[in-house]
Design a protein around this motif. Structure first.
Motif, PDB file in Angstrom:
ATOM      1  N   SER A 176      38.560 -26.108 -77.149  1.00  0.00           N
ATOM      2  CA  SER A 176      37.616 -25.493 -76.206  1.00  0.00           C
ATOM      3  C   SER A 176      38.012 -25.705 -74.747  1.00  0.00           C
ATOM      4  O   SER A 176      37.155 -25.927 -73.895  1.00  0.00           O
ATOM      5  N   GLU A 177      39.297 -25.647 -74.441  1.00  0.00           N
ATOM      6  CA  GLU A 177      39.731 -25.836 -73.067  1.00  0.00           C
ATOM      7  C   GLU A 177      39.238 -24.692 -72.183  1.00  0.00           C
ATOM      8  O   GLU A 177      39.051 -23.558 -72.650  1.00  0.00           O
ATOM      9  N   TYR A 178      39.034 -24.980 -70.901  1.00  0.00           N
ATOM     10  CA  TYR A 178      38.493 -23.980 -69.971  1.00  0.00           C
ATOM     11  C   TYR A 178      39.551 -22.948 -69.593  1.00  0.00           C
ATOM     12  O   TYR A 178      39.286 -21.744 -69.588  1.00  0.00           O
ATOM     13  N   GLU A 221      49.258 -18.466 -65.896  1.00  0.00           N
ATOM     14  CA  GLU A 221      48.334 -19.293 -66.686  1.00  0.00           C
ATOM     15  C   GLU A 221      49.009 -19.763 -67.971  1.00  0.00           C
ATOM     16  O   GLU A 221      48.904 -20.938 -68.352  1.00  0.00           O
ATOM     17  N   GLY A 222      49.712 -18.845 -68.636  1.00  0.00           N
ATOM     18  CA  GLY A 222      50.365 -19.195 -69.892  1.00  0.00           C
ATOM     19  C   GLY A 222      51.455 -20.230 -69.710  1.00  0.00           C
ATOM     20  O   GLY A 222      51.574 -21.176 -70.498  1.00  0.00           O
ATOM     21  N   ILE A 223      52.259 -20.073 -68.663  1.00  0.00           N
ATOM     22  CA  ILE A 223      53.342 -21.028 -68.414  1.00  0.00           C
ATOM     23  C   ILE A 223      52.789 -22.405 -68.086  1.00  0.00           C
ATOM     24  O   ILE A 223      53.243 -23.430 -68.610  1.00  0.00           O
ATOM     25  N   LEU A 224      51.765 -22.450 -67.227  1.00  0.00           N
ATOM     26  CA  LEU A 224      51.182 -23.738 -66.847  1.00  0.00           C
ATOM     27  C   LEU A 224      50.467 -24.407 -68.015  1.00  0.00           C
ATOM     28  O   LEU A 224      50.408 -25.634 -68.103  1.00  0.00           O
ATOM     29  N   ALA A 225      49.907 -23.590 -68.922  1.00  0.00           N
ATOM     30  CA  ALA A 225      49.126 -24.140 -70.030  1.00  0.00           C
ATOM     31  C   ALA A 225      49.993 -24.778 -71.109  1.00  0.00           C
ATOM     32  O   ALA A 225      49.543 -25.694 -71.808  1.00  0.00           O
ATOM     33  N   TYR A 226      51.236 -24.304 -71.250  1.00  0.00           N
ATOM     34  CA  TYR A 226      52.017 -24.755 -72.396  1.00  0.00           C
ATOM     35  C   TYR A 226      53.376 -25.360 -72.052  1.00  0.00           C
ATOM     36  O   TYR A 226      54.238 -25.464 -72.913  1.00  0.00           O
ATOM     37  N   GLY A 288      50.291 -28.491 -57.072  1.00  0.00           N
ATOM     38  CA  GLY A 288      48.947 -28.035 -56.747  1.00  0.00           C
ATOM     39  C   GLY A 288      48.340 -27.173 -57.837  1.00  0.00           C
ATOM     40  O   GLY A 288      47.148 -27.282 -58.147  1.00  0.00           O
ATOM     41  N   LEU A 289      49.160 -26.318 -58.460  1.00  0.00           N
ATOM     42  CA  LEU A 289      48.667 -25.477 -59.550  1.00  0.00           C
ATOM     43  C   LEU A 289      48.208 -26.319 -60.735  1.00  0.00           C
ATOM     44  O   LEU A 289      47.161 -26.072 -61.336  1.00  0.00           O
ATOM     45  N   TYR A 290      48.996 -27.328 -61.081  1.00  0.00           N
ATOM     46  CA  TYR A 290      48.610 -28.200 -62.195  1.00  0.00           C
ATOM     47  C   TYR A 290      47.349 -29.002 -61.847  1.00  0.00           C
ATOM     48  O   TYR A 290      46.458 -29.174 -62.685  1.00  0.00           O
ATOM     49  N   ILE A 291      47.274 -29.488 -60.627  1.00  0.00           N
ATOM     50  CA  ILE A 291      46.086 -30.247 -60.213  1.00  0.00           C
ATOM     51  C   ILE A 291      44.847 -29.357 -60.236  1.00  0.00           C
ATOM     52  O   ILE A 291      43.757 -29.798 -60.623  1.00  0.00           O
ATOM     53  N   ALA A 292      45.015 -28.075 -59.854  1.00  0.00           N
ATOM     54  CA  ALA A 292      43.897 -27.138 -59.889  1.00  0.00           C
ATOM     55  C   ALA A 292      43.380 -26.957 -61.315  1.00  0.00           C
ATOM     56  O   ALA A 292      42.163 -26.898 -61.547  1.00  0.00           O
ATOM     57  N   LYS A 293      44.312 -26.896 -62.290  1.00  0.00           N
ATOM     58  CA  LYS A 293      43.902 -26.758 -63.684  1.00  0.00           C
ATOM     59  C   LYS A 293      43.158 -28.010 -64.154  1.00  0.00           C
ATOM     60  O   LYS A 293      42.151 -27.921 -64.856  1.00  0.00           O
ATOM     61  N   ILE A 294      43.660 -29.171 -63.764  1.00  0.00           N
ATOM     62  CA  ILE A 294      42.974 -30.423 -64.112  1.00  0.00           C
ATOM     63  C   ILE A 294      41.576 -30.446 -63.508  1.00  0.00           C
ATOM     64  O   ILE A 294      40.590 -30.831 -64.155  1.00  0.00           O
ATOM     65  N   TYR A 295      41.466 -30.004 -62.254  1.00  0.00           N
ATOM     66  CA  TYR A 295      40.182 -29.974 -61.542  1.00  0.00           C
ATOM     67  C   TYR A 295      39.171 -29.103 -62.279  1.00  0.00           C
ATOM     68  O   TYR A 295      38.017 -29.495 -62.481  1.00  0.00           O
ATOM     69  N   LEU A 296      39.613 -27.917 -62.707  1.00  0.00           N
ATOM     70  CA  LEU A 296      38.702 -27.018 -63.408  1.00  0.00           C
ATOM     71  C   LEU A 296      38.293 -27.570 -64.767  1.00  0.00           C
ATOM     72  O   LEU A 296      37.151 -27.407 -65.202  1.00  0.00           O
TER      73      LEU A 296
END
Length: 310
Positions: A176-178, A221-226, A288-296
């Motif tokens: 259930s990841e955001y 999104e796909g690249i950062l997610a996996y 910053g992109l990875y930190i943004a994903k962690i933040y969300l």
């Protein structure tokens, strides 16, 4: 009798929903199962919701829908549809008929073949006929790139159109990841998948809602997610540039000691500073992109909000 749930995300699809429904109604007669429709209205601003209400009343109860309070995106709609589906087998497909309903009987047959051991029948496009060349180029580039960087294989041309067992769907729902990237999640959960190939099909009506910019953001999104490879690459670039900077510094010092003319080196100095500054900003941007994903993710916000359902 077994139940087959068909999950269909919709966003401003008033022109395609009736065509989709009539087409699938003819095809479903070839499948020995009860069929339910799970339409997800992703905050549409046209007559999508009134049409879904009419279908719900007309069907007598096997056409269901959820309408979001606003547009949450296709990924949220897919997740909501999977949670809504009650079937023993679940299909996810687009409403524009670019996912050919004619493949549904074959999917059903493969999953029910006693000699097969498949949990999922997925589809992939072998051609991109009708797409702008630039879009097709970047799509192929994305699949090559993500498969080089990630341990999770994403099949080139893969669609969200697939039929899955209840067990596989439960595994997908549990994740259930955001920040969702369904193609990656379907692959990451594993299970045995049979791939069916078909040529690209034009939309039955209306216009695509996915612009080049939206698809570009989706690919990021796909690249950062996996994969975390970009973080390693930025670190490696930093190490390499530190070495290059050290060598450049030694060269400048030695040249100054021999020739005593430090002013003449200002162009090379400016170039080095500019290059290093660009690399630093690139590395900071990736982090910053990875930190943004962690933040969300840490906010624990709802993936979707339902305004109406039936």
């Amino acid at each position: 009798m077994e139940l087959l749930s068909i999950v269909v995300p919709c966003f401003n699809e008033e022109a395609t929903i009736p065509i989709f429904y009539e087409t699938v109604e003819k095809i479903k007669k070839q499948i020995p199962a009860e069929v339910e429709y799970c339409f997800i209205d992703d905050g549409s601003r046209d007559r999508t919701l009134p049409i879904l209400r009419e279908l719900n009343k007309k069907s007598g109860g096997y056409v269901h829908y959820r309408s979001f309070s606003r547009n949450f995106g296709k990924e949220a709609a897919l997740y909501a549809g999977l949670k809504m589906a009650k079937g023993d087998y679940i299909v996810t497909m687009d409403v524009d008929l670019q996912d050919p309903p004619s493949l549904l009987p074959e999917m059903w047959k493969i999953l029910h073949d006693p000699e097969s051991d498949y949990d999922c029948v997925a589809t992939r496009r072998t051609t991109r006929k009708g797409e702008p060349p630039i879009r097709s180029f970047f799509a192929r580039l994305f699949y090559r790139l993500i498969n080089e960087l990630s341990d999770t294989e994403i099949v080139d041309g893969a669609r969200d159109y697939r039929m899955m067992t209840r067990q596989m769907v439960d595994a997908v729902i549990h994740d259930s990841e955001y920040n969702r990237f369904s193609k990656g999640i379907f692959s990451w959960v594993g299970f045995h998948t049979k791939w069916l190939a078909y040529e690209n099909v034009e939309r039955s009506a209306g216009e695509t809602k996915l612009s080049f910019w939206k698809l570009f953001k989706y690919s990021i999104e796909g690249i950062l997610a996996y994969t975390t490879v970009p973080l390693y690459l930025s670190s490696i670039m930093g190490i390499i540039m530190c070495g290059v900077s050290f060598l450049a510094l030694m060269f400048i010092l030695i040249r100054a000691m021999i020739y005593g003319d430090p002013v003449a080196g200002w162009p090379s100095l400016v170039c080095i500073i500019t290059l290093l500054g660009g690399l630093v900003l690139l590395a900071l941007g990736i982090m910053g992109l990875y930190i943004a994903k962690i933040y969300l993710e840490t906010k624990k916000r709802q993936i979707f909000i339902v305004r109406e359902e039936a």
